[in-house]
Design a protein around this motif. Structure first.
Motif, short mmCIF file in Angstrom:
data_model
loop_
_atom_site.label_atom_id
_atom_site.label_comp_id
_atom_site.label_asym_id
_atom_site.label_seq_id
_atom_site.Cartn_x
_atom_site.Cartn_y
_atom_site.Cartn_z
N PRO A 1 39.26 46.84 45.38
CA PRO A 1 39.71 47.72 46.47
C PRO A 1 41.22 47.57 46.72
O PRO A 1 41.69 46.45 46.94
CB PRO A 1 38.90 47.23 47.68
N ILE A 2 41.93 48.69 46.71
CA ILE A 2 43.40 48.65 46.80
C ILE A 2 43.86 48.77 48.25
O ILE A 2 43.63 49.77 48.91
CB ILE A 2 44.04 49.79 45.99
N GLN B 1 53.96 44.90 43.26
CA GLN B 1 52.67 44.23 43.27
C GLN B 1 51.61 45.20 43.77
O GLN B 1 51.92 46.12 44.53
CB GLN B 1 52.68 43.02 44.20
N ILE B 2 50.38 44.95 43.39
CA ILE B 2 49.25 45.66 43.97
C ILE B 2 48.51 44.67 44.86
O ILE B 2 48.03 43.64 44.38
CB ILE B 2 48.29 46.22 42.90
N TYR B 3 48.47 44.97 46.15
CA TYR B 3 47.68 44.16 47.06
C TYR B 3 46.25 44.70 47.02
O TYR B 3 46.00 45.83 47.44
CB TYR B 3 48.22 44.26 48.49
N ALA B 4 45.34 43.90 46.52
CA ALA B 4 43.96 44.35 46.34
C ALA B 4 43.02 43.15 46.43
O ALA B 4 43.32 42.08 45.89
CB ALA B 4 43.79 45.04 44.99
N GLY B 5 41.91 43.33 47.12
CA GLY B 5 40.96 42.24 47.24
C GLY B 5 41.56 41.00 47.84
O GLY B 5 41.17 39.87 47.50
N GLN B 6 42.53 41.16 48.74
CA GLN B 6 43.21 40.08 49.44
C GLN B 6 44.09 39.21 48.52
O GLN B 6 44.50 38.12 48.89
CB GLN B 6 42.20 39.23 50.22
N GLU C 1 43.13 47.70 35.17
CA GLU C 1 41.82 47.08 35.42
C GLU C 1 41.67 46.72 36.90
O GLU C 1 40.59 46.85 37.46
CB GLU C 1 41.68 45.82 34.56
N VAL C 2 42.76 46.29 37.51
CA VAL C 2 42.74 45.99 38.95
C VAL C 2 42.43 47.27 39.74
O VAL C 2 41.57 47.28 40.62
CB VAL C 2 44.08 45.39 39.41
N LYS D 1 40.74 55.08 44.35
CA LYS D 1 40.96 54.73 42.95
C LYS D 1 41.77 55.83 42.24
O LYS D 1 42.67 55.54 41.44
CB LYS D 1 39.61 54.54 42.25
N GLU D 2 41.45 57.08 42.55
CA GLU D 2 42.16 58.20 41.93
C GLU D 2 43.65 58.17 42.27
O GLU D 2 44.51 58.32 41.40
CB GLU D 2 41.54 59.53 42.38
N ALA D 3 43.95 57.96 43.56
CA ALA D 3 45.35 57.89 43.98
C ALA D 3 46.03 56.66 43.38
O ALA D 3 47.19 56.71 42.97
CB ALA D 3 45.44 57.85 45.50
N GLY D 4 45.29 55.56 43.32
CA GLY D 4 45.84 54.33 42.76
C GLY D 4 46.29 54.48 41.32
O GLY D 4 47.35 53.96 40.92
#
Length: 278
Positions: free
Chosen positions: A155-156, A106-111, A149-150, A88-91
């Motif tokens: 999870p990223i 885009q952020i690929y997160a949670g599929q 928020e994402v 999360k910190e790096a994100g």
């Protein structure tokens, strides 16, 4: 030794140059392999929501190595069985850098593939990919008002930069280099794919094969570009598509006779299926 698992990349490998159409030869070969008890694994830089139509079109995928190996998913349960997420910190730091440099990403997160309005509105300006694919690909994204928020709550898997002014690419890379435990790959000019350490297709495929009790020499893998290199090096029977880049060709044990449009993957599988039957 018999092949017990087949892993295939999607873009540039399993689908045609439009990044959408699958040669029927590829689908038929996968189904025949599956009927022989061979595990079928989609191994792609895409996340699941972006890959779902192709997963459904193949119809016999057992597992998915997604977002360049950030997660491994069991198709039967849709459960993430292995993960190498970005912290999360790096994100938060990555998000700030990309927004400040007006990157389309885009952020690929949670599929899922999350995108903000700026990236959604400018996505069709992406170079290096056909417009017909960009239009379809954008439909599969999840438009959100707040990417922060994402990052905070999902999870990223990966940050996927589709387009950025080439003049600021080095600035972005210099800024990203200050964030530890990240890995970078690229599929085309202007593209930056950012994942966490340990997230690559080779690691994901090796872990899955070990879990299934399958040796490297019993694995056949297909790819065409830089993010396939670790997978092609690891698999005992690896093929770079004839249309692939030099990195993939150097990493693979073999090169296909036909390209991605002509069903080069399926052609090789059909040739080997008879050897796999005892």
């Amino acid at each position: 030794m018999s092949i017990k698992l087949i892993a295939f990349d999607v873009d540039g490998t399993f689908v045609g140059d439009d990044h959408l159409k699958i040669n029927e030869k590829n689908i038929e070969a996968m189904k025949m392999a599956h009927e022989q008890g061979i595990k079928v694994v989609m191994s792609t830089g895409r996340t699941q929501s972006i890959s779902q139509k192709e997963i459904d079109d193949v119809g016999c995928v057992d597992y998915m190595v997604l977002s360049n190996g950030a997660i491994v998913v069991d198709k039967a349960t849709n459960e993430v069985i292995k993960s190498s997420y970005i912290s999360k910190e790096a994100g938060k730091k990555i998000l700030k850098i990309l927004v400040e440099h007006n990157a389309v990403f885009q952020i690929y997160a949670g599929q899922e593939a999350y995108v903000n309005k700026y990236s959604y509105d400018n996505f069709l300006n992406t170079e290096g990919l056909p417009e017909v694919f960009l239009v379809e690909y954008r439909k599969r994204m999840k438009l959100t008002k707040d990417l922060q928020e994402v990052v905070d709550n999902v999870p990223i898997e990966k940050f996927n930069v589709d387009y950025v002014d080439t003049k600021v690419v080095q600035e972005i890379m210099d800024a990203l280099s200050k964030i530890p435990n990240l890995v970078y790959t690229a599929g085309f000019v202007g593209n930056i794919e950012i994942t966490g350490t340990g997230a690559d297709k080779g690691n994901g495929l090796a872990w899955l094969s070990d879990k299934l009790g399958i040796k490297a020499e019993e694995v056949m893998a297909f790819g065409d570009s830089g993010n396939d290199v670790t997978m092609l090096k690891w698999a005992g029977e690896s093929y770079a598509l004839v249309n692939g880049n030099e990195k993939a060709k150097s990493a693979a044990k073999h090169i296909t006779k036909s390209d991605n449009n002509a069903g080069g993957v399926g052609e090789i599988i059909f040739e080997n299926l008879t050897k796999n039957v005892k």
